[in-house]
Design a protein around this motif. Structure first.
Motif, short mmCIF file in Angstrom:
data_model
loop_
_atom_site.label_atom_id
_atom_site.label_comp_id
_atom_site.label_asym_id
_atom_site.label_seq_id
_atom_site.Cartn_x
_atom_site.Cartn_y
_atom_site.Cartn_z
N LEU A 110 52.31 21.74 71.56
CA LEU A 110 51.36 20.65 71.74
C LEU A 110 52.12 19.33 71.86
CD1 LEU A 110 48.49 21.69 69.32
CD2 LEU A 110 48.88 22.32 71.70
N PRO A 111 51.67 18.43 72.74
CA PRO A 111 52.48 17.25 73.08
C PRO A 111 52.56 16.22 71.95
CG PRO A 111 50.31 17.14 74.13
CD PRO A 111 50.42 18.50 73.52
N LEU A 112 53.67 15.46 71.98
CA LEU A 112 53.85 14.29 71.13
C LEU A 112 53.88 13.05 72.04
CD1 LEU A 112 56.54 15.18 68.42
CD2 LEU A 112 54.23 14.33 68.02
N SER A 113 52.81 12.86 72.78
CA SER A 113 52.79 11.75 73.73
C SER A 113 52.52 10.42 73.05
CB SER A 113 51.74 12.00 74.81
OG SER A 113 50.48 12.19 74.22
N GLY A 114 51.93 10.45 71.85
CA GLY A 114 51.69 9.23 71.09
C GLY A 114 52.36 9.33 69.74
N PHE A 132 41.60 11.29 60.91
CA PHE A 132 42.39 11.30 62.14
C PHE A 132 43.83 10.93 61.79
CE2 PHE A 132 38.10 9.67 62.97
CZ PHE A 132 37.59 10.77 63.65
N GLY A 133 44.77 11.80 62.12
CA GLY A 133 46.13 11.61 61.67
C GLY A 133 47.00 10.77 62.57
N ASP A 134 46.43 10.19 63.63
CA ASP A 134 47.25 9.42 64.57
C ASP A 134 46.69 8.03 64.82
OD1 ASP A 134 44.99 10.26 65.96
OD2 ASP A 134 46.06 10.44 67.86
N MET A 135 45.97 7.48 63.85
CA MET A 135 45.46 6.13 64.04
C MET A 135 46.62 5.16 64.21
SD MET A 135 42.02 5.92 61.68
CE MET A 135 42.69 6.57 60.17
N LEU A 136 46.53 4.29 65.21
CA LEU A 136 47.61 3.39 65.53
C LEU A 136 48.03 2.57 64.31
CD1 LEU A 136 46.51 2.17 69.06
CD2 LEU A 136 48.59 3.41 68.53
N ARG A 667 43.94 12.33 75.92
CA ARG A 667 43.84 10.89 76.17
C ARG A 667 44.56 10.21 75.02
NH1 ARG A 667 39.64 13.66 77.81
NH2 ARG A 667 38.55 13.11 79.73
N ASN A 668 45.49 9.32 75.37
CA ASN A 668 46.31 8.72 74.32
C ASN A 668 46.86 7.39 74.80
OD1 ASN A 668 47.76 8.52 71.86
ND2 ASN A 668 48.12 10.72 71.88
N ILE A 669 47.61 6.74 73.92
CA ILE A 669 48.30 5.50 74.24
C ILE A 669 49.79 5.75 74.08
CG2 ILE A 669 48.73 3.13 73.49
CD1 ILE A 669 45.81 2.96 72.68
N GLN A 670 50.56 5.31 75.07
CA GLN A 670 52.00 5.59 75.08
C GLN A 670 52.76 4.34 75.44
OE1 GLN A 670 54.34 8.20 78.15
NE2 GLN A 670 53.52 9.58 76.60
N VAL A 671 53.82 4.05 74.66
CA VAL A 671 54.70 2.92 74.93
C VAL A 671 55.82 3.40 75.85
CG1 VAL A 671 56.25 1.21 73.94
CG2 VAL A 671 54.17 1.86 72.72
N ASP A 680 55.81 -1.64 78.38
CA ASP A 680 54.39 -1.61 78.74
C ASP A 680 53.70 -0.56 77.87
OD1 ASP A 680 52.07 -2.25 80.00
OD2 ASP A 680 52.53 -1.19 81.86
N VAL A 681 52.38 -0.70 77.77
CA VAL A 681 51.56 0.25 77.03
C VAL A 681 50.60 0.90 78.01
CG1 VAL A 681 49.92 0.60 75.17
CG2 VAL A 681 51.74 -1.10 74.91
N LEU A 682 50.68 2.23 78.11
CA LEU A 682 49.84 2.96 79.05
C LEU A 682 48.71 3.68 78.32
CD1 LEU A 682 52.49 4.73 81.33
CD2 LEU A 682 51.28 2.58 81.78
N ASN A 683 47.53 3.65 78.92
CA ASN A 683 46.43 4.52 78.50
C ASN A 683 46.55 5.79 79.34
OD1 ASN A 683 45.18 2.62 76.70
ND2 ASN A 683 44.49 1.51 78.50
N ILE A 684 46.98 6.87 78.73
CA ILE A 684 47.29 8.07 79.50
C ILE A 684 46.16 9.08 79.42
CG2 ILE A 684 49.77 7.74 79.13
CD1 ILE A 684 49.66 10.11 77.21
#
Length: 837
Positions: A110-114, A132-136, A667-671, A680-684
């Motif tokens: 499973l990906p670690l995109s964020g 939720f374990g990935d809150m920004l 759907r995630n956010i990636q630096v 940049d910050v992408l909404n992926i």
């Protein structure tokens, strides 16, 4: 399938080698039974497992891939954070170079995109720490600690995790506390031999009466930590307690936790790189060690910003990651008219915040002088021992000539409070010659996300030993382009200057059925998650007519400087609304065949979901006038997994192998960062698939034992809204092979061994250009027991001081030959003296 068959071929060799294996030591079986009792199970001596399944049972009778790690095992690793413990569990990827908290966790392919643990739920005693374990900025492990309170850690990877817990399609990691079933305790002191740490741990438990027992424990520590920052970066601790009443038909347990802990947040640092993208060589800039230094220092610590009410507020980076938790809970189980009814409830009050310095670009100092000061731009020290002094020769600054454009981050937690409840009823029915187990349950939770963020742009030099300073820039005509090292009291206008006041509610009924006859058990489970997200946001990023940049006299000197004309503020009269619902179905079905007492095979297929939670906020996915979703499908992501496994267990030998295949939508956010150093910050929005095989083995003979785990993964990006060129690429940070091996020798008065953690190479970003080289970290341990109840432990992490690269924001080697990246800490050694009673 071919990977599974190839690895399974090892099983007969292990069976043959174990023919003359000695039985487990006399105290091993009681220890296992105690762990079972602590989890509320029966002391049958079998390897009963209860996390993420309908009912605790022998793992060879369950069609799941699971592991249980006892406290006595992971204390030998010398682990100083939860990530360092979890990295030893097969199938789990843990990236913890940022320190204790805000680490990244994933399972199998499973990906670690964020950031954080999107698909993996971290629990304490059967309930999530955060929904939720990935809150920004705020992840579950910020609010969890490994100490003497722990009895064991259970993990389930894939399988029924998707139906016996919400938002956990990848798996569940459950930290299980001691409950006083064993009389006694311990007190121990730990001292960092080559780094700043002093820590005191203690615990005690036992019987108050024949039907009442208790356990209490905790720790306190302080010190600079494994990196040179020039101040006390670690300070705080926790205390946990529980009280268990044994009934004729079950038990009732109440427990509490109080935590107040401060740890540093180690962010990206400049790292030199030569060679090619395929074969890079990473090294230290002059006077800066990427294994022992960071950009944190007393001279980069001052924060001045506008708060949530647009008033001037001052803070300090040295507060780091502040984690404050006060929680109380109930755990009960009773037998009633043939039904086993369990009730788990917890209410947690969570606050704190994160203060950090994160560089967004690194460049020669002369280049940044030109960028911000134009032709003839001049540099000087804004803070530090040389404050006010001009930097006459930028190319020789600190011997490396480098500076960073960095972000000072202030993120306050006003409330991450949550309330969770899980009510479950199970019954075993006699049907024909077999047993039919039915389970029904209802899960309900409420998770706050009440937070204030402010990002500010500053300039720093690159200097080690906790000496990094802020830098000022002036134009050739003497006009100040910065103020006290600040380029702007915001970033990109008003990016990431925002507030959240949002509540996520989850209701989830679930049910399972399992039929066990002879050697075969067949079962399935369903879960229906119904979520509601409601709240208010403030921030210019919401768009429309919202204005987020103003002029403000931030230093109160009566003059508005250039930096002060770029002050981020909240448009308090223009809130954004969030008000939407979602629901999704998760299911899992599997079959287990117990070939023999020592051997079982299983197959399972599962589909689970994960709410997008706060990752949708401040993105175009929400209409902030109505609060509704623009696209209902964006509310959650799905994971589909197939598993085929084999389990073998005989006295002195355990061997588990599982082949897996997974498909994930995300759907995630990636630096990300370009070759020119800009960030940049992408909404992926992407799709992934992965297949591979996971191995877990343990062999014990006499005083010798070895445990090992390995995972082979073949993963690909299958869809990418931003760029079709990414399709077919390997996801970032996904190595083909990760492994851990721990051999040890246990004698009467001493235990000696080492722990090896390794990985093959992976790509820094999804574009598959710059590679992060593979590495192996060797950690050694010695335990000496000179007399009864006394133990001296020596742990050395990263014995060979290996440079192990974890991260790079750049996708390719830039022209400057300097990236922003992270590496694991260098060699650290600690000594612990324990007295048990």
């Amino acid at each position: 399938m071919k990977y599974l068959l190839a690895t399974a071929a090892i099983a007969p060799l292990l069976m043959f080698s174990s023919a003359n294996a000695e039985a487990l030591s006399a105290d091993a079986k009681p220890a296992a039974e105690k762990a079972v009792q602590s989890a509320g199970g029966k002391a049958s001596g079998e390897a009963v497992f209860s996390t993420g399944v309908a009912k605790g049972r022998d793992r060879l009778d369950s069609a799941t891939s699971t592991s249980a790690l006892r406290a006595s095992e992971f204390e030998t690793y010398g682990a100083r954070s939860l990530g360092e413990v979890l990295r030893n569990i097969p199938g789990i990827r843990a990236e913890y170079a940022g320190g204790e908290g805000n680490a990244n966790y994933s399972i199998r392919g499973l990906p670690l995109s964020g950031t954080g643990s999107k698909y993996v739920q971290l629990q304490e005693d059967g309930l999530p720490v955060l929904e939720f374990g990935d809150m920004l900025q705020f992840t579950s492990d910020m609010f969890m600690r490994s100490d003497l309170n722990l009895s064991q850690i259970e993990t389930i990877r894939g399988g029924s995790a998707s139906t016996f817990a919400s938002n956990s399609p990848g798996g569940v990691i459950n930290l299980i506390s001691k409950t006083g079933d064993t009389e006694g305790g311990a007190v121990q002191g730990t001292y960092g031999l080559n780094y700043g740490e002093k820590r005191l741990d203690a615990d005690y438990g036992g019987k108050i009466s024949d039907t009442l027992r208790f356990h209490v424990g905790g720790f306190y520590r302080q010190g600079e930590g494994p990196r040179d920052v020039g101040y006390t970066a670690y300070k705080g601790g926790q205390i946990k307690a529980n009280l268990t009443k044994t009934l004729e038909n079950g038990y009732v347990r109440v427990y509490a936790k109080l935590m107040d802990d401060r740890t540093p947040s180690y962010q990206f640092v400049p790292i030199r790189v030569t060679g090619t993208n395929a074969y890079p060589t990473f090294s230290n800039p002059a006077n800066f060690n990427v294994k022992t230094d960071s950009l944190l220092s007393p001279y980069t610590s001052n924060i001045v910003t506008l708060d949530a009410n647009n008033n001037i507020a001052r803070d300090d980076i040295r507060e780091g990651q502040r984690s404050k938790v006060a929680s109380v809970g109930l755990d009960s189980q009773i037998e009633l008219n043939g039904w086993t009814i369990s009730e788990k409830f917890r209410i947690s009050k969570i606050s704190g915040g994160v203060r950090q310095v994160r560089p967004i670009a690194v460049a020669p100092a002369a280049a940044l002088a030109f960028v911000y000061g134009g032709v003839g731009g001049a540099l000087s020290f804004a803070t530090g021992p040389q404050v006010g002094q001009a930097i006459a020769n930028p190319t020789a600054l600190n011997g490396n000539g480098l500076m960073t454009s960095a972000v000072k981050i202030k993120s306050d937690i006003d409330s991450l409070d949550n309330i969770t409840n899980d009510l479950r009823a199970s019954r075993v029915w006699k049907v024909g010659e077999g047993n039919l187990t039915t389970t029904v349950g209802y899960y309900k939770s409420s998770q706050d996300y009440d937070s204030y963020w402010s990002f500010m742009n500053t300039l720093t030099d690159v200097n080690g030993d906790g000496q990094t300073s802020l830098i000022n820039v002036r134009t050739a005509t003497g006009v100040a382009a910065t103020q006290d090292g600040m380029v702007a009291y915001g970033v990109g206008g008003a990016l990431f200057h925002r507030t959240y006041d949002v509540t996520n509610s989850v209701d989830a009924p679930y049910a399972s059925i399992n039929y066990h006859i002879g050697k075969i058990s067949v079962g399935g489970s369903l879960r229906y998650d119904m979520g509601k997200v409601d709240g208010t946001l403030y921030g210019a990023e919401l768009g429309g007519s919202r204005v987020g940049v103003i002029s403000r006299d931030m230093n109160s000197d009566g003059v508005i400087s250039l930096a002060e004309t770029k002050t981020a503020a909240l448009p308090l009269g223009q809130p954004g609304r969030v008000d939407y619902d979602y629901n999704y179905l998760s299911y899992s079905t599997g079959v287990n065949y117990r070939v023999a007492e020592q051997l079982a095979v299983f197959a399972r297929y599962s589909r689970g979901g994960r709410s997008s939670a706060e990752k949708l906020l401040f993105t175009p996915a929400v209409d902030y006038n109505t609060g509704k979703l623009v696209d209902a499908d964006s509310a959650y992501d799905t994971v589909k997994q197939a598993e085929l496994g084999l389990k073998y267990r005989i006295s002195g030998v355990t061997f588990n192998v599982t082949g897996f295949s997974a498909k994930t939508g995300e759907r995630n956010i990636q630096v990300v960062s370009g070759s020119d150093g800009t960030t940049d910050v992408l909404n992926i929005v992407r799709g992934y698939k992965a297949k591979g095989v996971e191995l877990e083995a343990a062999v014990s003979k006499g005083p010798f034992s070895v445990t090992a785990g390995a995972t082979y993964t073949d993963a690909k990006i299958t869809s990418a809204d931003q760029s079709a060129t990414l399709i077919g690429n390997k996801p970032r940070h996904q190595a083909d092979f990760i492994y851990s091996v721990t051999p040890q020798v246990e004698l009467k008065n001493a235990t000696v061994g080492f722990n090896v953690i390794g990985t093959t190479s992976s790509y820094a970003q999804d574009t598959n250009q710059l590679k992060l080289p593979g590495y192996k970290l060797v950690n050694a341990f010695v335990q000496i027991r000179p007399m009864e109840n006394v133990q001296l432990m020596l742990n050395v992490n990263n014995v060979f001081n290996t440079l192990a690269m974890v991260d790079s924001e750049q996708a390719a080697i830039p022209a400057s030959g300097v990236i922003l990246g992270r590496a694991y800490a260098g060699r650290t050694a600690s000594a612990t003296l324990r007295y048990s009673f």
